[in-house]
Design an enzyme around this catalytic site. Structure first.
Site, PDB file in Angstrom:
ATOM      1  N   SER A 127      -3.983  -2.718  -0.075  1.00  0.00           N
ATOM      2  CA  SER A 127      -2.842  -3.501   0.418  1.00  0.00           C
ATOM      3  C   SER A 127      -3.299  -4.932   0.635  1.00  0.00           C
ATOM      4  O   SER A 127      -4.312  -5.174   1.300  1.00  0.00           O
ATOM      5  CB  SER A 127      -2.342  -2.899   1.734  1.00  0.00           C
ATOM      6  OG  SER A 127      -1.387  -3.747   2.319  1.00  0.00           O
ATOM      7  N   CYS A 182       3.904   0.950  14.803  1.00  0.00           N
ATOM      8  CA  CYS A 182       4.868   1.608  13.931  1.00  0.00           C
ATOM      9  C   CYS A 182       6.081   0.742  13.730  1.00  0.00           C
ATOM     10  O   CYS A 182       6.420  -0.086  14.554  1.00  0.00           O
ATOM     11  CB  CYS A 182       5.191   3.009  14.414  1.00  0.00           C
ATOM     12  SG  CYS A 182       6.323   3.027  15.749  1.00  0.00           S
ATOM     13  N   ASN A 240      -6.965   4.179  10.078  1.00  0.00           N
ATOM     14  CA  ASN A 240      -6.397   2.951  10.633  1.00  0.00           C
ATOM     15  C   ASN A 240      -6.391   2.919  12.151  1.00  0.00           C
ATOM     16  O   ASN A 240      -6.385   1.850  12.754  1.00  0.00           O
ATOM     17  CB  ASN A 240      -4.978   2.736  10.103  1.00  0.00           C
ATOM     18  CG  ASN A 240      -4.134   3.979  10.104  1.00  0.00           C
ATOM     19  OD1 ASN A 240      -4.505   5.012   9.578  1.00  0.00           O
ATOM     20  ND2 ASN A 240      -2.978   3.894  10.736  1.00  0.00           N
ATOM     21  N   GLY A 277       0.836  -1.195   0.000  1.00  0.00           N
ATOM     22  CA  GLY A 277       0.000   0.000   0.000  1.00  0.00           C
ATOM     23  C   GLY A 277       0.874   1.250   0.000  1.00  0.00           C
ATOM     24  O   GLY A 277       0.565   2.244  -0.648  1.00  0.00           O
TER      25      GLY A 277
HETATM   26  N1  PLP Z   1      -2.549   3.099   4.389  1.00  0.00           N
HETATM   27  C1  PLP Z   1      -3.129   2.768   5.541  1.00  0.00           C
HETATM   28  C2  PLP Z   1      -4.378   3.474   5.957  1.00  0.00           C
HETATM   29  C3  PLP Z   1      -2.583   1.778   6.357  1.00  0.00           C
HETATM   30  O1  PLP Z   1      -3.168   1.464   7.509  1.00  0.00           O
HETATM   31  C4  PLP Z   1      -1.390   1.139   5.926  1.00  0.00           C
HETATM   32  C5  PLP Z   1      -0.745   0.110   6.768  1.00  0.00           C
HETATM   33  O2  PLP Z   1      -0.909   0.072   7.963  1.00  0.00           O
HETATM   34  C6  PLP Z   1      -0.826   1.513   4.700  1.00  0.00           C
HETATM   35  C7  PLP Z   1      -1.432   2.500   3.955  1.00  0.00           C
HETATM   36  C8  PLP Z   1       0.430   0.887   4.185  1.00  0.00           C
HETATM   37  O3  PLP Z   1       0.197  -0.392   3.635  1.00  0.00           O
HETATM   38  P1  PLP Z   1       1.403  -1.433   3.508  1.00  0.00           P
HETATM   39  O4  PLP Z   1       1.592  -2.052   4.849  1.00  0.00           O
HETATM   40  O5  PLP Z   1       0.937  -2.426   2.480  1.00  0.00           O
HETATM   41  O6  PLP Z   1       2.587  -0.677   3.039  1.00  0.00           O
END
Ligand code: PLP
Length: 406
Positions: free
Chosen positions: A199, A345, A151, A71
């Site tokens: 993702s 994190c 998130n 993602g």
């Molecule tokens: N965007 C959001 C809202 C997320 O919660 C996360 C991961 O926690 C990401 C993007 C990043 O995704 P990835 O872990 O595949 O890099």
């Protein structure tokens, strides 16, 4: 050791059985999807089937899906001044994003820091649409990035309304749907999203795959992030992660067919969990809680922490004054329950939550925020185990506080 309860699905979800089988099946295919021989064509079929499955999950066309490594990479690919549409080939001068975006959006992609502007959210954790309209009014061709659900809090953002504002100003809207997809409706057309990030590991596939999806074929990415071979139609070089992509497709198909049942299952358990939290500790603050109670009085920096707003069916972010999130997470872990402190994190270090800060939550409450996130295989026993651990923790905390007061 008795069975553990994994309640940290927003960090990552366990792999679905369908995804495991697809992953294992793909490992048995030797070919490179770019090769023309039978082995190569077999690998290509896996990638293209997954492309159809991922597109179907969000109501897009398969040709509009670009597979990435994550993602994070999809967000980076999307956020570039060079993005073009058929009607508009000038660079986009400014990026606007909500103050509660994931770090991979807040990094601003390929925009210079001075060309990136953060937009405020209200105490309820939702983007301030008036601030959006005012901010983009004087910018030609703005690019706006707004997540579909947060998130940490699970609060669902007013994406449909934001899309109308952005389009009226001649802009493009990128939507990070990483946490929302598979949990709430996520159709690109209905949302008005021009670009959408997914993702794989959040929907039950393997870690290490993601996707950037465009709504129409007239949206172009003339500057790929990764250059080299012509994979992904020149939009992302590098031999495809065939097994990861096949698993992504299988998880997308499973998430699509079982979303309603899974969401109802998670919401029922989440409601049980929140009712239990409030019974055990009436002073608990649940951020964005839909029970209409403003828990902010006396806790926030002059703000409430949100009346009831729409949230994901699986996420609860809560805090108790006097509690430290790190200590709570360790206590839960010792009791066999995996939860996280606000945003997990990568460094393992707990950072104060920028999301709660943007919502105007006081520092002591921010320090105590614990996130519980559920999934399709969470059981009532998991919730009971969590509540048992919470009861112990609250009792230890109040003993400690009495000790300090004495
Ligand atoms: N965007 C959001 C809202 C997320 O919660 C996360 C991961 O926690 C990401 C993007 C990043 O995704 P990835 O872990 O595949 O890099």
């Amino acid at each position: 050791m008795s069975q553990r309860s994994y309640l940290d699905w927003n960090a990552t979800a366990p792999m679905r059985e369908e995804a495991k089988s697809a992953f294992a099946g793909a490992l048995a295919v030797a070919g490179n999807p770019s090769s023309v021989h039978a082995e190569g064509r077999a690998a290509r079929r896996l990638v293209e089937t997954a492309r159809e499955q991922v597109a179907a999950l969000v109501g897009a066309q398969p040709g509009d899906v670009v597979f990435t490594s994550s993602g994070t990479e999809a967000n980076m690919l999307a956020l570039t001044p060079a993005i073009q549409t058929a009607g508009e080939r000038q660079p986009r001068s400014r990026l606007f994003l909500s103050a509660i975006e994931h770090a991979s959006v807040r990094a601003g992609g390929r925009f210079a820091p001075e060309a990136t502007e953060e937009l405020p959210v209200g105490p309820d954790g939702r983007l301030d649409l008036g601030a959006l309209a005012a901010a983009i009014a004087k910018t030609p061709r703005p690019l706006v990035s707004l997540m579909l659900a947060n998130n940490e809090t699970g609060v669902v953002q007013p994406v449909v309304e934001a899309a109308a504002i952005v389009h009226a100003a001649g802009g493009l809207l990128h939507v990070d749907a990483v946490q929302a997809v598979g949990r709430i409706a996520c159709d690109m057309g209905a949302l008005g999203a021009d670009l959408l990030t997914l993702s794989a590991h959040k929907i039950g596939a393997a870690k290490g795959a993601g996707g950037l999806i465009r709504a129409r074929e007239d949206i172009h990415f003339p500057e790929p992030l990764i250059r080299g071979g012509g994979q992904e139609r020149g939009r992302r070089a590098g031999t495809e992660n065939v097994a990861g992509i096949a698993a992504f497709g299988a998880a997308a198909a499973a998430a699509r067919s079982s979303r309603h049942a899974e969401a109802a299952h998670m919401a029922a358990l989440r409601d049980r969990l929140e009712a239990g939290l409030q019974t055990i500790s009436p002073r608990v603050v649940i951020f964005g809680n839909a029970h209409g109670v403003d828990h902010g009085a006396g806790h926030g920096a002059g703000h409430g922490v949100g009346r009831g707003v729409e949230r994901l069916p699986n996420t609860t972010l809560f805090a108790l004054e006097g509690m430290k999130a790190e200590t709570a997470v360790i206590s839960f872990d010792l009791e066999g329950v995996a939860v996280s402190s606000g945003a997990a994190c990568s460094s393992g270090k707990v950072q104060p939550s920028h999301v709660l800060a943007a919502m105007g939550v006081s520092v002591p409450l921010r320090r105590g925020a614990v996130r519980v996130s559920l999934g399709w295989s969470t059981t009532l026993a998991d919730i009971e185990k969590f509540l048992g651990a919470w009861r112990k923790l609250v009792s230890a905390l109040s003993k400690e506080q009495r000790g300090i007061a004495a």
